[in-house]
Design a protein around this motif. Sequence first.
Motif, PDB file in Angstrom:
ATOM      1  N   ILE A  91     -12.073  -3.816  -4.949  1.00 15.14           N
ATOM      2  CA  ILE A  91     -11.638  -3.008  -6.466  1.00 15.14           C
ATOM      3  C   ILE A  91     -11.260  -1.470  -5.807  1.00 15.14           C
ATOM      4  O   ILE A  91     -10.476  -0.919  -6.381  1.00 15.14           O
ATOM      5  N   PHE A  92     -12.115  -0.869  -5.246  1.00 15.97           N
ATOM      6  CA  PHE A  92     -11.993   0.684  -4.860  1.00 15.97           C
ATOM      7  C   PHE A  92     -10.611   0.831  -4.145  1.00 15.97           C
ATOM      8  O   PHE A  92      -9.932   1.799  -4.621  1.00 15.97           O
ATOM      9  N   THR A  95      -7.533  -1.780  -6.316  1.00 25.15           N
ATOM     10  CA  THR A  95      -7.451  -1.507  -7.928  1.00 25.15           C
ATOM     11  C   THR A  95      -7.169  -0.013  -8.011  1.00 25.15           C
ATOM     12  O   THR A  95      -6.265   0.423  -8.715  1.00 25.15           O
ATOM     13  N   PHE A  96      -8.137   0.815  -7.549  1.00 29.30           N
ATOM     14  CA  PHE A  96      -8.135   2.325  -7.829  1.00 29.30           C
ATOM     15  C   PHE A  96      -7.375   3.117  -6.768  1.00 29.30           C
ATOM     16  O   PHE A  96      -7.167   4.294  -6.780  1.00 29.30           O
ATOM     17  N   GLY A  97      -7.020   2.489  -5.475  1.00 30.47           N
ATOM     18  CA  GLY A  97      -6.146   3.070  -4.400  1.00 30.47           C
ATOM     19  C   GLY A  97      -6.908   3.834  -3.911  1.00 30.47           C
ATOM     20  O   GLY A  97      -6.336   4.884  -3.011  1.00 30.47           O
ATOM     21  N   TRP A  98      -8.205   3.814  -3.731  1.00 36.11           N
ATOM     22  CA  TRP A  98      -8.990   4.914  -2.727  1.00 36.11           C
ATOM     23  C   TRP A  98      -8.779   4.460  -1.341  1.00 36.11           C
ATOM     24  O   TRP A  98      -8.382   3.382  -0.821  1.00 36.11           O
ATOM     25  N   ALA A 103     -13.688   4.528   0.887  1.00 37.29           N
ATOM     26  CA  ALA A 103     -14.145   3.612   0.034  1.00 37.29           C
ATOM     27  C   ALA A 103     -15.709   2.740   0.692  1.00 37.29           C
ATOM     28  O   ALA A 103     -16.281   2.652  -0.512  1.00 37.29           O
TER      29      ALA A 103
END
Length: 128
Positions: A91-92, A95-98, A103
Amino acid sequence: MRRNEDSCEFVRFILTGLLNTVNYYVIYTLLLWSGLPYLLSHVTGFLTAFVISFFLNCHFVYRVRPTWSRFLKFPLTQVVNMGMQTLLLYIFVDTFGWNEIIAPLPVLIVTVPITYTITRWVLKDKEV
């Protein structure tokens, strides 16, 4: 006195967790830099650190004898931990582009209290 013992145990768990986090992160980063995809690097780092974690938790944290029974139960309880870590990492990053290097750190912070509870239950359980 029991509360003090539990507090010391949790401190030892945190110290062991920090050492194990370094083990995981070094392996993860080296594999990532060698060209492996981040999820494969994560799983490999997790599994290697996991074996080390079992012995550190038995000897240093909970002060119990490592047995085959405990070793075989240990991974079953860690499935929850691995699943949460992998899902949060995905997800990180996706989805969030970390950043793939950063991450895993917040992922570990989120999963520590849950891992402590599960690990304590498994390793301190009486051998049958």
